[in-house]
Design a protein around this motif. Structure first.
Motif, mmCIF file in Angstrom:
data_model
loop_
_atom_site.group_PDB
_atom_site.id
_atom_site.type_symbol
_atom_site.label_atom_id
_atom_site.label_comp_id
_atom_site.label_asym_id
_atom_site.label_seq_id
_atom_site.Cartn_x
_atom_site.Cartn_y
_atom_site.Cartn_z
ATOM 1 N N THR A 177 0.855 -1.220 0.251
ATOM 2 C CA THR A 177 0.274 -0.385 -0.505
ATOM 3 C C THR A 177 1.013 1.047 0.147
ATOM 4 O O THR A 177 1.841 2.012 0.416
ATOM 5 C CB THR A 177 -0.929 -0.257 1.217
ATOM 6 O OG1 THR A 177 -1.796 -1.414 1.559
ATOM 7 C CG2 THR A 177 -1.472 1.677 0.893
ATOM 8 N N PHE A 178 1.129 2.126 -1.111
ATOM 9 C CA PHE A 178 1.633 3.254 -0.997
ATOM 10 C C PHE A 178 0.767 4.562 -0.888
ATOM 11 O O PHE A 178 0.129 4.988 -1.168
ATOM 12 C CB PHE A 178 1.739 3.671 -2.348
ATOM 13 C CG PHE A 178 3.064 2.636 -2.648
ATOM 14 C CD1 PHE A 178 4.329 2.567 -2.884
ATOM 15 C CD2 PHE A 178 2.734 1.014 -3.222
ATOM 16 C CE1 PHE A 178 5.315 1.659 -2.940
ATOM 17 C CE2 PHE A 178 3.557 -0.592 -3.228
ATOM 18 C CZ PHE A 178 4.899 0.084 -3.466
ATOM 19 N N THR A 179 1.555 5.156 0.140
ATOM 20 C CA THR A 179 0.460 6.218 0.749
ATOM 21 C C THR A 179 1.107 7.559 0.616
ATOM 22 O O THR A 179 2.088 7.621 1.138
ATOM 23 C CB THR A 179 -0.474 6.039 1.760
ATOM 24 O OG1 THR A 179 -1.221 4.814 2.482
ATOM 25 C CG2 THR A 179 -1.015 6.808 2.585
ATOM 26 N N PRO A 180 0.919 8.363 0.316
ATOM 27 C CA PRO A 180 1.194 9.854 0.370
ATOM 28 C C PRO A 180 1.184 10.800 1.425
ATOM 29 O O PRO A 180 -0.356 10.152 2.044
ATOM 30 C CB PRO A 180 0.668 10.778 -1.058
ATOM 31 C CG PRO A 180 -1.043 10.009 -1.470
ATOM 32 C CD PRO A 180 -0.768 9.141 -0.926
ATOM 33 N N VAL A 181 1.213 11.696 1.153
ATOM 34 C CA VAL A 181 0.571 12.520 3.106
ATOM 35 C C VAL A 181 -0.714 13.206 2.748
ATOM 36 O O VAL A 181 -1.088 13.588 1.603
ATOM 37 C CB VAL A 181 1.925 13.814 2.826
ATOM 38 C CG1 VAL A 181 1.559 14.674 4.206
ATOM 39 C CG2 VAL A 181 4.076 13.084 3.237
ATOM 40 N N SER A 182 -0.901 13.314 3.864
ATOM 41 C CA SER A 182 -2.149 14.104 3.693
ATOM 42 C C SER A 182 -2.408 14.679 2.787
ATOM 43 O O SER A 182 -1.556 16.446 2.973
ATOM 44 C CB SER A 182 -2.897 13.918 5.023
ATOM 45 O OG SER A 182 -4.364 14.893 5.527
ATOM 46 N N GLY A 183 -3.550 15.058 2.010
ATOM 47 C CA GLY A 183 -4.306 16.416 1.127
ATOM 48 C C GLY A 183 -3.236 15.665 -0.303
ATOM 49 O O GLY A 183 -3.218 16.713 -0.927
ATOM 50 N N GLN A 184 -2.173 14.998 -0.400
ATOM 51 C CA GLN A 184 -2.034 14.816 -1.632
ATOM 52 C C GLN A 184 -1.977 13.042 -2.727
ATOM 53 O O GLN A 184 -2.902 12.761 -1.705
ATOM 54 C CB GLN A 184 -0.628 14.922 -1.120
ATOM 55 C CG GLN A 184 0.086 15.958 -0.997
ATOM 56 C CD GLN A 184 2.031 16.599 -0.349
ATOM 57 O OE1 GLN A 184 2.726 15.441 -0.626
ATOM 58 N NE2 GLN A 184 2.562 17.463 -0.129
#
Length: 159
Positions: A38-45
């Motif tokens: 699972t690849f997760t960007p910073v919140s809001g991105q």
């Protein structure tokens, strides 16, 4: 980055504002078909407009920061991607035994697609036979029902 190990993994991507546009991050899982990344960007991105990106089983993904031509906002972009599967366990045969089952048999597989199924029942002579039974797949594509008549033992294969 080479992914090693036998469990699902999470990658938290750095803030797009701190990454050079010339940097490319490549993540490879070449060893294990049974795990999900699972690849997760910073919140809001986001990654290509999505909150998350999943890499199922063996494969790789290359990511870099690009700039939206309309808004000028940076975002994570998938520049290269290869995976054999669209869900965890896709392409692998599953085997379910049943003993003295009386009537309907419901299989919850949660694959998100309609698998190909085979049902084999004990023929009473030490072997198995294909009884040509009706298999009903749920509309949500996460389960199926085998319509057996009477008491049966055998197994189900699905892929």
């Amino acid at each position: 980055f080479t992914i090693k190990g036998g469990t699902n993994y999470d990658v938290i991507l750095p803030d797009v504002n701190t990454v050079s546009p010339s940097s490319v991050y490549k993540f490879k899982n070449l060893d294990n078909n049974l795990i999900r990344g699972t690849f997760t960007p910073v919140s809001g991105q986001n990654i290509e407009g999505e909150d998350l990106f999943y890499l199922y089983g063996k494969g790789y993904v290359s990511l870099k920061v690009k700039t939206d031509v309309n808004t000028g906002a940076p975002f994570w972009s998938i520049v290269d991607f290869s995976s054999l599967f669209s869900s965890l366990g896709h392409g692998e045969t599953k085997h379910i035994d049943f003993v003295n089952n009386d009537g309907l048999l419901v299989v919850e597989h949660n694959l998100g697609y309609t698998p190909t199924t085979q049902v084999w029942v004990n023929d009473g002579l030490g072997g198995f036979t294909d009884p040509n039974v009706d298999v009903d797949h749920a509309s949500n594509k996460d389960s199926f029902t085998v319509n057996l008549e009477g008491v049966n033992s055998g197994f189900i294969l699905y892929v």
